[in-house]
Design an enzyme around this catalytic site. Structure first.
Site, PDB file in Angstrom:
ATOM      1  N   HIS A 121     -43.254 -64.831 -60.526  1.00  0.00           N
ATOM      2  CA  HIS A 121     -43.878 -65.756 -60.787  1.00  0.00           C
ATOM      3  C   HIS A 121     -43.587 -66.862 -59.803  1.00  0.00           C
ATOM      4  CE1 HIS A 121     -44.704 -69.691 -63.339  1.00  0.00           C
ATOM      5  NE2 HIS A 121     -45.511 -68.745 -64.005  1.00  0.00           N
ATOM      6  N   ASP A 198     -35.115 -63.706 -63.940  1.00  0.00           N
ATOM      7  CA  ASP A 198     -35.936 -64.607 -64.609  1.00  0.00           C
ATOM      8  C   ASP A 198     -36.194 -63.616 -65.994  1.00  0.00           C
ATOM      9  OD1 ASP A 198     -38.170 -65.470 -65.782  1.00  0.00           O
ATOM     10  OD2 ASP A 198     -39.233 -65.929 -63.637  1.00  0.00           O
ATOM     11  N   GLN A 201     -40.543 -63.556 -69.534  1.00  0.00           N
ATOM     12  CA  GLN A 201     -41.561 -62.668 -70.039  1.00  0.00           C
ATOM     13  C   GLN A 201     -40.695 -61.346 -70.910  1.00  0.00           C
ATOM     14  OE1 GLN A 201     -44.530 -62.877 -70.552  1.00  0.00           O
ATOM     15  NE2 GLN A 201     -44.891 -64.947 -69.226  1.00  0.00           N
ATOM     16  N   LYS A 224     -41.856 -69.171 -75.068  1.00  0.00           N
ATOM     17  CA  LYS A 224     -42.380 -67.772 -75.050  1.00  0.00           C
ATOM     18  C   LYS A 224     -41.796 -66.817 -76.144  1.00  0.00           C
ATOM     19  CE  LYS A 224     -43.429 -67.957 -70.479  1.00  0.00           C
ATOM     20  NZ  LYS A 224     -44.714 -68.509 -70.085  1.00  0.00           N
ATOM     21  N   CYS A 361     -50.173 -67.442 -61.761  1.00  0.00           N
ATOM     22  CA  CYS A 361     -49.122 -68.122 -61.013  1.00  0.00           C
ATOM     23  C   CYS A 361     -48.316 -67.049 -60.354  1.00  0.00           C
ATOM     24  CB  CYS A 361     -48.226 -69.017 -61.990  1.00  0.00           C
ATOM     25  SG  CYS A 361     -48.992 -70.325 -62.945  1.00  0.00           S
TER      26      CYS A 361
HETATM   27  N1  C6P Z   1     -45.449 -68.078 -67.222  1.00  0.00           N
HETATM   28  C1  C6P Z   1     -47.701 -67.264 -67.825  1.00  0.00           C
HETATM   29  O1  C6P Z   1     -48.709 -67.485 -68.482  1.00  0.00           O
HETATM   30  P1  C6P Z   1     -41.994 -72.167 -67.783  1.00  0.00           P
HETATM   31  O2  C6P Z   1     -43.256 -72.599 -67.406  1.00  0.00           O
HETATM   32  O3  C6P Z   1     -40.791 -72.793 -66.787  1.00  0.00           O
HETATM   33  O4  C6P Z   1     -41.817 -72.202 -69.189  1.00  0.00           O
HETATM   34  O5  C6P Z   1     -41.791 -70.760 -67.278  1.00  0.00           O
HETATM   35  C2  C6P Z   1     -42.226 -70.522 -65.972  1.00  0.00           C
HETATM   36  C3  C6P Z   1     -42.355 -68.940 -65.721  1.00  0.00           C
HETATM   37  C4  C6P Z   1     -41.217 -68.302 -65.164  1.00  0.00           C
HETATM   38  N2  C6P Z   1     -41.309 -66.968 -65.059  1.00  0.00           N
HETATM   39  C5  C6P Z   1     -41.999 -66.145 -65.507  1.00  0.00           C
HETATM   40  C6  C6P Z   1     -41.902 -64.614 -65.241  1.00  0.00           C
HETATM   41  C7  C6P Z   1     -43.117 -66.801 -66.369  1.00  0.00           C
HETATM   42  O6  C6P Z   1     -43.977 -65.808 -66.909  1.00  0.00           O
HETATM   43  C8  C6P Z   1     -43.255 -68.257 -66.492  1.00  0.00           C
HETATM   44  C9  C6P Z   1     -44.218 -68.787 -67.231  1.00  0.00           C
HETATM   45  C10 C6P Z   1     -46.751 -68.171 -68.057  1.00  0.00           C
HETATM   46  O7  C6P Z   1     -47.372 -66.406 -67.409  1.00  0.00           O
HETATM   47  C11 C6P Z   1     -47.065 -69.579 -67.771  1.00  0.00           C
HETATM   48  S1  C6P Z   1     -47.749 -69.679 -66.096  1.00  0.00           S
END
Ligand code: C6P
Length: 403
Positions: A121, A198, A201, A224, A361
């Site tokens: 991401h 990370d 997910q 999430k 993203c």
């Molecule tokens: N992905 C998706 O629709 P935040 O925004 O900080 O809570 O998470 C960012 C982020 C970082 N790593 C991974 C693997 C992610 O999937 C995400 C967030 C969402 O896939 C929103 S872009």
């Protein structure tokens, strides 16, 4: 076996209609829905003990502090961290990664190498690029394969004595593919490199054990995994968090302040400057409790049933291609020949079905497949086969209208 009707009753939003149709929520990868247990925790906080924490001698402040620290311990236990002070509460995955990238930007030197995976991401790419630019370090990329897995053989070849850090997601947000993080961590450690995983997910589906993984840093977002937005976690091994400089200066992160010199507080406060998302932290604890009460074995079993069912049905549609076919969580990223994903997503929305469309993203993954984006249906344990059937009919309808 989960009682799906009982579980669905925990999520009031699943009762609502969108464009006059019952909501079918398949955008769980972007954010999951919130059960009543978590909503009630939020209402209880603002109704009964809203106060700033770690500051006041008064009763409300003490109650809020106790609940916030109880939540930290719940999160510590969930991830099996050795100490509660190794759990830093942040605004989410993005901030957690930036805390580490900012710290290492003053530790790394020219000639150092850091490795990211091709499946990341943007949150797990851009902060490291910024860090490398500041430190003069080199960013290298583990290539991916057509099936959405990583070329671990090439990763092993990339590792060398100059490798200082490795970053990889546990599960790809765009494809849902699960990365072999145990292997990545072991191999990186042989060269003395630190590893950040990370888990944004992964955490809705998998319960990671940070001690067993021997991971150096693990990050995630509460929203999430049935929690609220604006709060997340940075786990780090004590000695590494102690080694890193603070991310932000401000109240709460200090020991003593004079105009000549400031000394910093110990963990976790060193990384928690200013008033945190108190209610969010407490509600994150409630979300962890909720998911554990359902049980991650049950969640995985149910989500695999849904994934298999939806995959089989979608593949019956002529011209439909699924991206990311190696071992994965309940995420299906697909396109239909000659049709833009945005157009499919828009028609699905009119039929009450929420999916995400676009590059998610994760532009480098789209570049790898030479596509502008995909339609992503990310399923959760509270979804049903009936909802999948409705989506399949909607996709067929969209295909007919757009072909
Ligand atoms: N992905 C998706 O629709 P935040 O925004 O900080 O809570 O998470 C960012 C982020 C970082 N790593 C991974 C693997 C992610 O999937 C995400 C967030 C969402 O896939 C929103 S872009």
């Amino acid at each position: 076996m989960l009682d799906i009707n009982k579980i669905r009753a925990d999520f009031p939003i699943l009762e609502r209609k969108v464009h006059g149709k019952p909501l079918i929520y398949f955008d769980n990868g972007a954010t999951s829905q919130t059960p009543t247990a978590v909503i009630d925790t939020i209402v209880d906080y603002y109704t009964n003990y809203n106060a700033n924490i770690h500051r006041g001698v008064h009763t409300l402040s003490q109650e809020a502090t106790d609940k916030y620290e109880e939540a930290r311990i719940k999160i510590q236990k969930h991830f099996n961290a050795k100490h509660s002070y190794e759990i830093i509460l942040t605004s989410g995955t993005t901030e957690s990664i930036n805390v580490i990238a900012s710290g290492f930007s003053v530790i790394l030197k020219e000639g150092d190498e850091v490795i990211v995976s091709a499946l990341e991401h943007h949150s797990n790419i851009v902060p490291w690029q910024m860090m490398c630019e500041k430190a003069g370090a080199t960013l290298r990329v583990i290539p991916m394969d057509e099936d959405g897995s990583l070329r671990i053989d090439l990763f092993e070849e990339m590792l060398n004595v100059n490798t200082k850090l490795v970053f990889c997601n546990h599960v790809s947000n765009a494809l849902g593919t699960i990365n072999p993080i145990e292997k990545i961590i072991k191999s990186a450690h042989k060269f003395g490199a630190y590893v950040l995983i990370d888990g944004a997910q992964a955490c809705p589906h998998i319960k990671p054990d940070v001690q067993q993984l021997d991971v150096d840093f693990y990050v995630t977002s509460a929203h999430k995994m049935c929690g609220p937005t604006g709060v997340g976690m940075l786990y780090g091994k004590q000695e590494l968090l102690e080694m890193l400089p603070p991310y932000q200066g401000g109240g709460e992160m200090i020991d003593t302040v004079t105009f000549e010199k400031t000394t910093y507080a110990g963990l976790p406060h060193k990384f928690e400057a200013g008033t945190p998302n108190i209610c969010g932290g407490i509600a994150f604890g409630a979300a962890v409790d909720y998911m554990n009460a359902i049980g991650f074995d049950n969640i995985q079993e149910r989500e695999h049933q849904l994934l298999d069912y939806a995959t089989k049905k979608l593949l019956e549609i002529d011209g439909l291609k699924i991206y990311g076919t190696s071992t994965k969580t309940s995420v299906i990223s697909f396109n239909i020949d000659g049709i833009h994903p945005y157009d499919i997503g828009s028609i699905l929305d009119k039929l009450g079905i929420a999916v995400r469309t676009g590059h998610h993203c994760a532009q480098p993954i789209m570049d790898f497949y030479k596509i502008p984006g995909t339609v992503r249906a990310s399923l959760s344990f509270y979804n049903t086969e009936d909802e999948i059937d409705t989506m399949i009919e909607a996709v067929k309808k969209a295909k007919m209208m757009l072909s």
